[in-house]
Design an enzyme around this catalytic site. Structure first.
Site, PDB file in Angstrom:
ATOM      1  N   ASN A  43       1.047  -1.504   0.772  1.00 52.28           N
ATOM      2  CA  ASN A  43       0.185  -0.251   0.359  1.00 52.28           C
ATOM      3  C   ASN A  43       0.924   1.513   0.170  1.00 52.28           C
ATOM      4  OD1 ASN A  43      -1.942   2.048   0.968  1.00 52.28           O
ATOM      5  ND2 ASN A  43      -2.349   1.259   2.367  1.00 52.28           N
ATOM      6  N   ARG A  95      -2.498  -2.011  -3.369  1.00 54.65           N
ATOM      7  CA  ARG A  95      -3.364  -1.379  -3.318  1.00 54.65           C
ATOM      8  C   ARG A  95      -3.371   0.247  -4.237  1.00 54.65           C
ATOM      9  NH1 ARG A  95      -4.324   3.656   0.858  1.00 54.65           N
ATOM     10  NH2 ARG A  95      -6.737   4.333   0.007  1.00 54.65           N
ATOM     11  N   HIS A 120     -12.803   3.925  -0.296  1.00 60.12           N
ATOM     12  CA  HIS A 120     -12.833   2.943   0.398  1.00 60.12           C
ATOM     13  C   HIS A 120     -13.272   1.605   0.138  1.00 60.12           C
ATOM     14  CE1 HIS A 120     -13.136   5.979   4.291  1.00 60.12           C
ATOM     15  NE2 HIS A 120     -11.436   5.478   3.601  1.00 60.12           N
ATOM     16  N   GLY A 142     -12.676   6.747   9.926  1.00 60.14           N
ATOM     17  CA  GLY A 142     -12.042   6.287  10.455  1.00 60.14           C
ATOM     18  C   GLY A 142     -10.918   8.070  10.654  1.00 60.14           C
ATOM     19  N   ARG A 190     -10.668  10.473  19.450  1.00 63.95           N
ATOM     20  CA  ARG A 190     -10.273  10.297  20.593  1.00 63.95           C
ATOM     21  C   ARG A 190      -9.425  11.731  21.486  1.00 63.95           C
ATOM     22  NH1 ARG A 190      -6.245   5.587  19.811  1.00 63.95           N
ATOM     23  NH2 ARG A 190      -6.008   6.646  18.216  1.00 63.95           N
ATOM     24  N   GLY A 248     -15.407   3.773  13.598  1.00 63.87           N
ATOM     25  CA  GLY A 248     -16.547   2.519  13.971  1.00 63.87           C
ATOM     26  C   GLY A 248     -16.707   1.575  14.650  1.00 63.87           C
ATOM     27  N   GLU A 285      -8.717  -4.723   4.737  1.00 65.97           N
ATOM     28  CA  GLU A 285      -8.036  -4.128   3.665  1.00 65.97           C
ATOM     29  C   GLU A 285      -7.250  -4.954   2.751  1.00 65.97           C
ATOM     30  OE1 GLU A 285      -9.440   0.522   2.686  1.00 65.97           O
ATOM     31  OE2 GLU A 285      -8.742  -0.273   4.953  1.00 65.97           O
TER      32      GLU A 285
HETATM   33  P1  ADP Z   1      -7.458   6.072   8.818  1.00 67.85           P
HETATM   34  O1  ADP Z   1      -8.368   6.886   7.750  1.00 67.85           O
HETATM   35  O2  ADP Z   1      -5.958   6.827   8.568  1.00 67.85           O
HETATM   36  O3  ADP Z   1      -6.951   4.093   8.423  1.00 67.85           O
HETATM   37  P2  ADP Z   1      -8.091   4.400  11.106  1.00 67.85           P
HETATM   38  O4  ADP Z   1      -9.451   3.858  10.433  1.00 67.85           O
HETATM   39  O5  ADP Z   1      -7.112   3.754  11.910  1.00 67.85           O
HETATM   40  O6  ADP Z   1      -7.373   5.998   9.975  1.00 67.85           O
HETATM   41  O7  ADP Z   1      -9.002   5.235  12.341  1.00 67.85           O
HETATM   42  C1  ADP Z   1      -8.639   6.034  12.772  1.00 67.85           C
HETATM   43  C2  ADP Z   1      -9.413   7.439  13.956  1.00 67.85           C
HETATM   44  O8  ADP Z   1      -9.903   5.930  14.361  1.00 67.85           O
HETATM   45  C3  ADP Z   1      -8.805   7.974  14.755  1.00 67.85           C
HETATM   46  O9  ADP Z   1      -9.896   9.594  14.904  1.00 67.85           O
HETATM   47  C4  ADP Z   1      -8.625   7.843  16.341  1.00 67.85           C
HETATM   48  O10 ADP Z   1      -9.148   8.571  17.010  1.00 67.85           O
HETATM   49  C5  ADP Z   1     -10.296   6.601  16.202  1.00 67.85           C
HETATM   50  N1  ADP Z   1      -9.815   5.379  17.496  1.00 67.85           N
HETATM   51  C6  ADP Z   1      -9.076   4.287  17.178  1.00 67.85           C
HETATM   52  N2  ADP Z   1      -9.007   4.192  18.306  1.00 67.85           N
HETATM   53  C7  ADP Z   1     -10.203   4.345  18.877  1.00 67.85           C
HETATM   54  C8  ADP Z   1     -10.994   4.437  20.430  1.00 67.85           C
HETATM   55  N3  ADP Z   1     -10.324   2.955  20.629  1.00 67.85           N
HETATM   56  N4  ADP Z   1     -11.875   5.276  20.840  1.00 67.85           N
HETATM   57  C9  ADP Z   1     -12.053   5.500  19.937  1.00 67.85           C
HETATM   58  N5  ADP Z   1     -11.934   6.205  18.433  1.00 67.85           N
HETATM   59  C10 ADP Z   1     -10.258   5.487  17.904  1.00 67.85           C
END
Ligand code: ADP
Length: 401
Positions: free
Chosen positions: A7, A90, A180, A210, A285, A333, A385
């Site tokens: 990726n 990817r 996505h 995310g 977070r 999610g 993915e």
């Molecule tokens: P990307 O789109 O870069 O792949 P991710 O799917 O890894 O990103 O998502 C990142 C987001 O997920 C961030 O906003 C992070 O705060 C949130 N996140 C990760 N773990 C938690 C958690 N335990 N509780 C709440 N939010 C979370």
């Protein structure tokens, strides 16, 4: 059968080595700071780690380094690259040219590079990585490319066209592509399996939330509409991306700040979203913690996101004339009970009722959150993915044997 999944981003090259006999991860890592220095971090499934600063002027040096780390030293997992049966890449933008996974040829690489106008940050980097990979790997190792946009190529024109002059669609290919796709395809299939129902009979709203977020209406296994658009900027509020905005607000802000198009792009892609609204952080977070502590702008950002998700769930249910399930995936999610809970709140008119206690407890595991009397099922479905890319690559190789 061992497959390497790659990726490539503009300055990074993430990789994962998978054993497709049992679909397990063997090792994974990331080469980053390509072009501005270089660093590799690598870890194996059995817990061995390797990390080093390197010189990565281009993707080729990064690829050579990952080959070295995979094959030699304390964190190696194979003896030579001859043990790798195939590589899956990817690719962000396949536009209308690629509607499915294909094997890599020189023409395919050139075409991906030509599409860079539609994905300036990603496609050229993908082409560089593909060429680097071809130079470094034994010539008989097949490579496949899996496109983020491919799953959405089933959208009808009424969903993918913008209300702009048609000539710009014809000449410049200005339309919604959606992104996505690999994740939406993986999780919707995994959900059908978990529900023990054929995917071809289900109406699903798939919420991939995310740093980048997109929501897709999946009807009978096909994407019929999605929130991301011409680029991954449209749709819901994201970490640093603004999501849907009245286009006139954009030209207005450009004039007020005297921004060039690329400065405006930076403003919408890097300075907006959670970060721009809350002023706290792009990370869910941090925004959530600040909201709980009483920060009004963080509270606003958090409620904007859940409100927007609700609107898309309702809109897509109307588009599909029904809804069997809503799924949540991606970092937010899968992990944030607050976001899932907010998006499913006051949705009983649509037949959505979730178990609040179970929702609070659920993190990153396949879980049905809806109550037995909920007409619409609500699930958390972890995405993977890399695994889908490896599966696609394997299927394509078997087809071409
Ligand atoms: P990307 O789109 O870069 O792949 P991710 O799917 O890894 O990103 O998502 C990142 C987001 O997920 C961030 O906003 C992070 O705060 C949130 N996140 C990760 N773990 C938690 C958690 N335990 N509780 C709440 N939010 C979370």
């Amino acid at each position: 059968m061992i497959i390497l999944v790659v990726n490539a981003g503009s300055s990074s090259l993430k990789y994962q080595l998978l054993n497709m006999d049992d679909e397990s991860m063997i090792a994974k890592g990331n080469c980053d700071r390509i072009g501005i220095g270089g660093h590799i971090s690598h870890k194996t499934a059995d817990g061995r780690k390797f990390e080093a600063d390197c010189e990565f002027p281009t993707h080729t040096e990064a690829f050579e380094k990952l080959v070295e780390v995979l094959t030699t030293g304390d964190a190696s997992v194979i003896k030579s690259m001859n043990e790798i049966d195939a590589v899956g890449h990817r690719i962000v933008q396949g536009a209308e040219v690629f509607s499915k996974t294909v094997l890599v040829t020189d023409e395919v690489i050139d075409k991906i590079d030509e599409l860079r106008e539609l994905a300036p940050v990603h496609n050229h980097a993908h082409a560089l990585a593909l060429r680097a990979c071809k130079n470094v790997l034994p010539a008989n190792v097949p490579q496949a490319v899996v496109f983020d946009t491919a799953f959405h190529q089933t959208m009808p024109p009424k969903a993918y066209m913008f209300g702009l002059p048609y000539e710009d669609y014809e000449q410049y290919h200005v339309r919604k592509y959606g992104f996505h796709g690999t994740s939406h395809r993986f999780v919707s299939a995994a959900l059908a399996k978990a529900m023990n129902r054929p995917l071809e009979e289900l109406k699903i709203v798939s919420c991939h939330l995310g740093n980048g977020s997109s929501i897709t209406a999946v009807e009978n296994g096909k994407s019929v509409d999605t929130t991301m658009g011409f680029t991954p900027l449209d749709g819901v509020l994201m970490g640093t991306r603004c999501g849907a905005v009245d286009p006139s607000a954009i030209t207005f802000v450009m004039e007020k700040h005297g921004f060039t198009p690329s400065e405006m792009s930076e403003y919408m892609n890097k300075k907006s979203g959670f970060l721009g609204v809350s002023g706290v952080s792009s990370d869910n977070r941090d925004v959530n913690d600040a909201a709980v502590a009483g920060n009004k702008r963080a509270q606003l950002a958090a409620t904007m996101l859940t409100y927007q998700i609700k609107k898309y769930i309702g809109g897509f249910a109307a588009a599909m004339n029904g809804l069997d399930a809503v799924l949540f995936t991606g970092g937010i999610g899968e992990n944030s009970w607050e976001v899932r809970g907010g998006a499913c709140k006051d949705m009983d008119f649509l037949g959505i009722k979730i178990d609040d206690e179970l929702n609070r407890k659920t993190r990153g595991t396949l879980t049905k959150l809806s109550l037995p009397d909920s007409k619409v099922e609500v699930w958390v479905v972890p995405t993977n993915e890399e695994l889908l890319i490896a599966r696609d690559t394997l299927a394509l190789i078997n087809q071409n044997k």
